[in-house]
Enzyme design. Structure first.
Site, PDB file in Angstrom:
ATOM      1  N   ASP A  78      37.502  -6.051 -53.287  1.00  0.00           N
ATOM      2  CA  ASP A  78      37.135  -5.758 -51.895  1.00  0.00           C
ATOM      3  C   ASP A  78      38.335  -5.932 -50.958  1.00  0.00           C
ATOM      4  OD1 ASP A  78      34.504  -4.995 -52.146  1.00  0.00           O
ATOM      5  OD2 ASP A  78      33.692  -7.006 -51.845  1.00  0.00           O
ATOM      6  N   ALA A 100      29.117 -13.214 -42.112  1.00  0.00           N
ATOM      7  CA  ALA A 100      29.739 -14.344 -42.823  1.00  0.00           C
ATOM      8  C   ALA A 100      29.269 -14.379 -44.275  1.00  0.00           C
ATOM      9  CB  ALA A 100      29.394 -15.646 -42.114  1.00  0.00           C
ATOM     10  N   TYR A 153      27.937   1.787 -45.476  1.00  0.00           N
ATOM     11  CA  TYR A 153      28.240   3.199 -45.730  1.00  0.00           C
ATOM     12  C   TYR A 153      26.998   4.021 -46.024  1.00  0.00           C
ATOM     13  CZ  TYR A 153      27.749   1.567 -50.494  1.00  0.00           C
ATOM     14  OH  TYR A 153      27.250   0.987 -51.631  1.00  0.00           O
ATOM     15  N   GLY A 213      32.877   2.696 -43.980  1.00  0.00           N
ATOM     16  CA  GLY A 213      32.710   1.811 -45.135  1.00  0.00           C
ATOM     17  C   GLY A 213      32.872   2.563 -46.444  1.00  0.00           C
ATOM     18  N   LYS A 234      27.626 -12.065 -54.658  1.00  0.00           N
ATOM     19  CA  LYS A 234      29.077 -12.172 -54.833  1.00  0.00           C
ATOM     20  C   LYS A 234      29.555 -13.610 -55.023  1.00  0.00           C
ATOM     21  CE  LYS A 234      30.393  -7.859 -52.769  1.00  0.00           C
ATOM     22  NZ  LYS A 234      30.993  -7.095 -51.698  1.00  0.00           N
ATOM     23  N   ASN A 256      28.457 -14.707 -36.401  1.00  0.00           N
ATOM     24  CA  ASN A 256      27.377 -14.445 -37.361  1.00  0.00           C
ATOM     25  C   ASN A 256      26.051 -14.892 -36.773  1.00  0.00           C
ATOM     26  OD1 ASN A 256      26.563 -13.577 -39.999  1.00  0.00           O
ATOM     27  ND2 ASN A 256      26.173 -15.719 -40.527  1.00  0.00           N
ATOM     28  N   ARG A 257      24.971 -14.211 -37.222  1.00  0.00           N
ATOM     29  CA  ARG A 257      23.628 -14.599 -36.769  1.00  0.00           C
ATOM     30  C   ARG A 257      23.397 -16.086 -37.017  1.00  0.00           C
ATOM     31  NH1 ARG A 257      18.560 -12.164 -39.990  1.00  0.00           N
ATOM     32  NH2 ARG A 257      19.761 -13.063 -41.701  1.00  0.00           N
ATOM     33  N   THR A 272      27.318  -6.592 -55.788  1.00  0.00           N
ATOM     34  CA  THR A 272      27.142  -6.428 -54.352  1.00  0.00           C
ATOM     35  C   THR A 272      26.141  -7.451 -53.848  1.00  0.00           C
ATOM     36  OG1 THR A 272      26.772  -4.805 -52.606  1.00  0.00           O
ATOM     37  CG2 THR A 272      25.464  -4.524 -54.583  1.00  0.00           C
TER      38      THR A 272
HETATM   39  P1  NAP Z   1      25.573 -10.840 -47.818  1.00  0.00           P
HETATM   40  O1  NAP Z   1      26.522 -11.723 -48.535  1.00  0.00           O
HETATM   41  O2  NAP Z   1      24.140 -10.851 -48.196  1.00  0.00           O
HETATM   42  O3  NAP Z   1      25.690 -11.160 -46.241  1.00  0.00           O
HETATM   43  C1  NAP Z   1      24.859 -10.512 -45.327  1.00  0.00           C
HETATM   44  C2  NAP Z   1      25.382 -10.703 -43.925  1.00  0.00           C
HETATM   45  O4  NAP Z   1      24.557  -9.900 -43.038  1.00  0.00           O
HETATM   46  C3  NAP Z   1      25.288 -12.124 -43.411  1.00  0.00           C
HETATM   47  O5  NAP Z   1      26.328 -12.351 -42.496  1.00  0.00           O
HETATM   48  C4  NAP Z   1      23.926 -12.119 -42.700  1.00  0.00           C
HETATM   49  O6  NAP Z   1      23.800 -13.081 -41.663  1.00  0.00           O
HETATM   50  C5  NAP Z   1      23.960 -10.756 -42.057  1.00  0.00           C
HETATM   51  N1  NAP Z   1      22.626 -10.290 -41.733  1.00  0.00           N
HETATM   52  C6  NAP Z   1      21.671  -9.877 -42.602  1.00  0.00           C
HETATM   53  N2  NAP Z   1      20.573  -9.498 -41.927  1.00  0.00           N
HETATM   54  C7  NAP Z   1      20.840  -9.703 -40.607  1.00  0.00           C
HETATM   55  C8  NAP Z   1      20.101  -9.493 -39.414  1.00  0.00           C
HETATM   56  N3  NAP Z   1      18.857  -9.004 -39.461  1.00  0.00           N
HETATM   57  N4  NAP Z   1      20.685  -9.764 -38.224  1.00  0.00           N
HETATM   58  C9  NAP Z   1      21.947 -10.244 -38.189  1.00  0.00           C
HETATM   59  N5  NAP Z   1      22.705 -10.466 -39.278  1.00  0.00           N
HETATM   60  C10 NAP Z   1      22.149 -10.206 -40.481  1.00  0.00           C
HETATM   61  O7  NAP Z   1      26.045  -9.313 -47.912  1.00  0.00           O
HETATM   62  P2  NAP Z   1      27.539  -8.734 -48.101  1.00  0.00           P
HETATM   63  O8  NAP Z   1      27.849  -8.617 -49.529  1.00  0.00           O
HETATM   64  O9  NAP Z   1      28.449  -9.497 -47.210  1.00  0.00           O
HETATM   65  O10 NAP Z   1      27.339  -7.236 -47.566  1.00  0.00           O
HETATM   66  C11 NAP Z   1      27.138  -6.985 -46.171  1.00  0.00           C
HETATM   67  C12 NAP Z   1      27.192  -5.477 -45.943  1.00  0.00           C
HETATM   68  O11 NAP Z   1      28.498  -4.986 -46.221  1.00  0.00           O
HETATM   69  C13 NAP Z   1      26.259  -4.673 -46.862  1.00  0.00           C
HETATM   70  O12 NAP Z   1      25.717  -3.616 -46.126  1.00  0.00           O
HETATM   71  C14 NAP Z   1      27.174  -4.148 -47.939  1.00  0.00           C
HETATM   72  O13 NAP Z   1      26.697  -2.954 -48.516  1.00  0.00           O
HETATM   73  C15 NAP Z   1      28.441  -3.906 -47.134  1.00  0.00           C
HETATM   74  N6  NAP Z   1      29.634  -3.946 -47.985  1.00  0.00           N
HETATM   75  C16 NAP Z   1      30.315  -2.768 -48.124  1.00  0.00           C
HETATM   76  C17 NAP Z   1      31.458  -2.749 -48.885  1.00  0.00           C
HETATM   77  C18 NAP Z   1      32.195  -1.460 -49.008  1.00  0.00           C
HETATM   78  O14 NAP Z   1      32.925  -1.270 -49.990  1.00  0.00           O
HETATM   79  N7  NAP Z   1      32.060  -0.582 -48.042  1.00  0.00           N
HETATM   80  C19 NAP Z   1      31.932  -3.912 -49.521  1.00  0.00           C
HETATM   81  C20 NAP Z   1      31.226  -5.101 -49.333  1.00  0.00           C
HETATM   82  C21 NAP Z   1      30.066  -5.101 -48.562  1.00  0.00           C
HETATM   83  P3  NAP Z   1      23.124 -14.526 -41.990  1.00  0.00           P
HETATM   84  O15 NAP Z   1      24.236 -15.354 -42.573  1.00  0.00           O
HETATM   85  O16 NAP Z   1      22.668 -14.975 -40.653  1.00  0.00           O
HETATM   86  O17 NAP Z   1      22.010 -14.292 -42.955  1.00  0.00           O
END
Ligand code: NAP
Length: 496
Positions: free
Chosen positions: A329, A356, A446, A467, A292, A378-379, A288
């Site tokens: 995913d 993103a 989630y 989620g 990834k 995206n931010r 996670t």
């Molecule tokens: P990641 O690769 O670390 O990406 C994080 C994302 O969140 C980036 O787009 C980042 O934007 C944005 N972000 C973080 N802090 C922020 C803030 N303060 N304001 C605005 N944007 C912000 O993480 P990921 O693996 O994609 O996971 C993202 C979320 O999805 C997590 O909560 C994860 O648990 C959930 N998820 C759930 C499942 C499921 O099975 N339900 C599967 C996958 C992921 P920047 O690029 O600007 O940093």
């Protein structure tokens, strides 16, 4: 070879003996023995220490921890040793004495009173090199059990710890990695051949950093059935404590009677984690945020779709060595939509993906595979741009213009940032966006189950997707990769 039995030892940290007994009674069915931490007791209680083992009615370790070892003992060293001496006649099964305590007479007295010495060393700053050798050198005499508690500061320190377990295989020891990085050593004490694992009752003061509640060890991590043959899987990330994956996978093992355990590992260094996974003989692991993408450099084989997605959430060990990577995913994301809003999965649907990162990549890939070109916002706008260019989509930042464009691509809005996740559940990724009520809103977060974003959408009349549904669908696919069998539906928590 079967591991020796490992015990669950509850550390008792209340200020009175009576309160400690109540604490023990509240967890009695989950523990095999207790450690009475006399350094937590009020001084008026100390004269009654002799009575404790009889009333506890379980094997008891007596420990009077000094402050330099992380304890609370506030009186002098002479008083401490005197307390240990006079309490021995109470019938303590074990007495914890420090490695640097030169008092052979006290150790002899412990043995004469029918007890065993646990010879302990604490290092709160690091995991020292040559750990196995240091552990072996701890006992001052025959029959003493070496106990070493060390503090891994990052994933980098974990292979040293795992290597020590290998070297000490078959030898009696207590070897603990403290803190969140060391958690695997507490959960896997039986698999790793440790004499015991310490724990603290939740709600009581934890005796050391990283203690779990004994109920969690038994019910979630299946401590009682663990042995050396137990297969091991994990979920890695940073943060990781919030993950529901251990609950999901362990429930599945339980329902099928598999001898396996699935643990969370806080990872800040991916290469060191791969080394740890090799040393522990891990069967596979879930990935996670934020790893990834970075795990992909360490794969020896990959699913044909992985390059297209650009994110890997499932890694499986190959029988002849090396690691195979895939991504569940994509199907995990699509499965709930196919059930709850199949009409949206058609070319021509207008969609927005907020985020993103790794999760967003899989979502965009899934939508593109159904002929939908989502807007990506995206931010960090450059990241949205890079992802959009990779998949041939439009992109934007999360500014007034970006928010306005969401409204033009709003049949389906997928929230794929970590915003709104514990520990900041009150955050909203796009507070400026006003729902019309016609959108289908899918929040990947989630934990909490109902995010602020999804609540706002629901209140406006939108259909929403949780989620957790995605987590379970992608988890079931991972389960099959790790175990070779289907996830048992009866294992799903009916209250989720
Ligand atoms: P990641 O690769 O670390 O990406 C994080 C994302 O969140 C980036 O787009 C980042 O934007 C944005 N972000 C973080 N802090 C922020 C803030 N303060 N304001 C605005 N944007 C912000 O993480 P990921 O693996 O994609 O996971 C993202 C979320 O999805 C997590 O909560 C994860 O648990 C959930 N998820 C759930 C499942 C499921 O099975 N339900 C599967 C996958 C992921 P920047 O690029 O600007 O940093």
């Amino acid at each position: 070879m079967t591991a020796r039995k490992s015990r669950i030892c509850l550390s008792l940290t209340a200020s009175t003996l009576e309160a400690n007994l109540r604490l023990l009674d509240s967890r009695r069915s989950f523990v095999d023995m207790v450690e009475l931490r006399a350094d937590f007791l009020d001084s008026s209680e100390l004269s009654s220490l002799k009575r404790f083992p009889r009333t506890a009615a379980l094997p008891v370790i007596l420990a009077v921890r000094r402050q330099r070892d992380g304890g609370h003992w506030g009186l002098g060293e002479r008083e401490r040793r005197q307390l240990l001496r006079v309490s021995l006649s109470g019938g303590y099964d074990y007495v914890d004495l420090e490695e640097d305590l030169e008092d052979p007479d006290l150790a002899r007295k412990v043995k004469r009173a029918g007890g065993r010495v646990i010879r302990s060393l604490h290092d709160f700053s690091t995991v020292p090199d040559q750990l196995a050798e240091r552990c072996r050198r701890l006992p001052h005499g025959p029959g003493e059990i070496p106990r070493m508690a060390v503090m891994p500061q990052s994933t980098k320190d974990l292979p040293i710890l795992a290597e020590a377990y290998r070297q000490l295989e078959g030898e009696e020891k207590i070897l603990i990695g403290m803190g969140e990085h060391g958690l695997f050593s507490r959960i896997l004490a039986a698999k790793l051949g440790c004499f015991l694992t310490y724990c603290s009752a939740s709600g009581a003061e934890a005796a050391a950093p990283g203690h779990l509640d004994p109920r969690t060890l038994v019910e979630l991590y299946r401590f009682r059935m663990q042995d050396q043959e137990t297969f091991l899987c994990a979920v890695i990330g940073k943060p990781i404590a919030h993950s529901r994956s251990p609950e999901f996978h362990n429930r599945g093992y339980q329902a099928l009677g598999l001898n396996g355990v699935y643990i969370p590992v806080l990872v800040d260094q991916v290469p060191s984690f791969f080394r740890l996974a090799e040393l522990l003989g891990m069967k596979g692991f879930s990935v996670t945020m934020p790893h990834k993408q970075s795990v992909m450099a360490h794969l020896s084989e990959r699913d044909t779709t992985l390059e297209g997605i650009g994110a890997c959430n499932t890694v499986v060990r190959r029988p002849r060595g090396g690691w195979f990577g895939t991504n569940t995913d994509v199907r995990g994301f699509l499965a709930p939509l196919e059930k709850q809003a199949p009409e949206l999965l058609e070319t021509g649907s207008r969609a927005t993906v907020i985020g993103a990162g790794g999760g967003a990549r899989s979502v965009v890939y899934a939508l593109r595979s159904r002929g939908i070109r989502p807007l990506i916002v995206n931010r960090t706008a450059e990241k949205a741009k890079a992802l959009a260019e990779f998949f041939g989509c439009d992109w934007g930042g999360i500014d007034a213009e970006g928010v306005a464009r969401i409204g033009e691509n709003a049949d389906l809005i997928v929230q794929a940032t970590s915003v709104g996740m514990e520990p900041e559940p009150e955050a909203d990724p796009v507070p400026g966006y006003r729902f019309s009520g016609l959108e289908v809103v899918y929040d990947l977060v989630y934990q909490p189950l109902m995010t602020v974003f999804r609540r706002r959408a629901q209140d406006a009349g939108c259909r929403t997707v949780s989620g957790l549904d995605m987590l379970f669908a992608q988890g079931a696919a991972q389960f099959k990769y790790f175990t070779g069998v289907e996830y048992p539906r009866e294992a799903l928590d009916p209250d989720r």
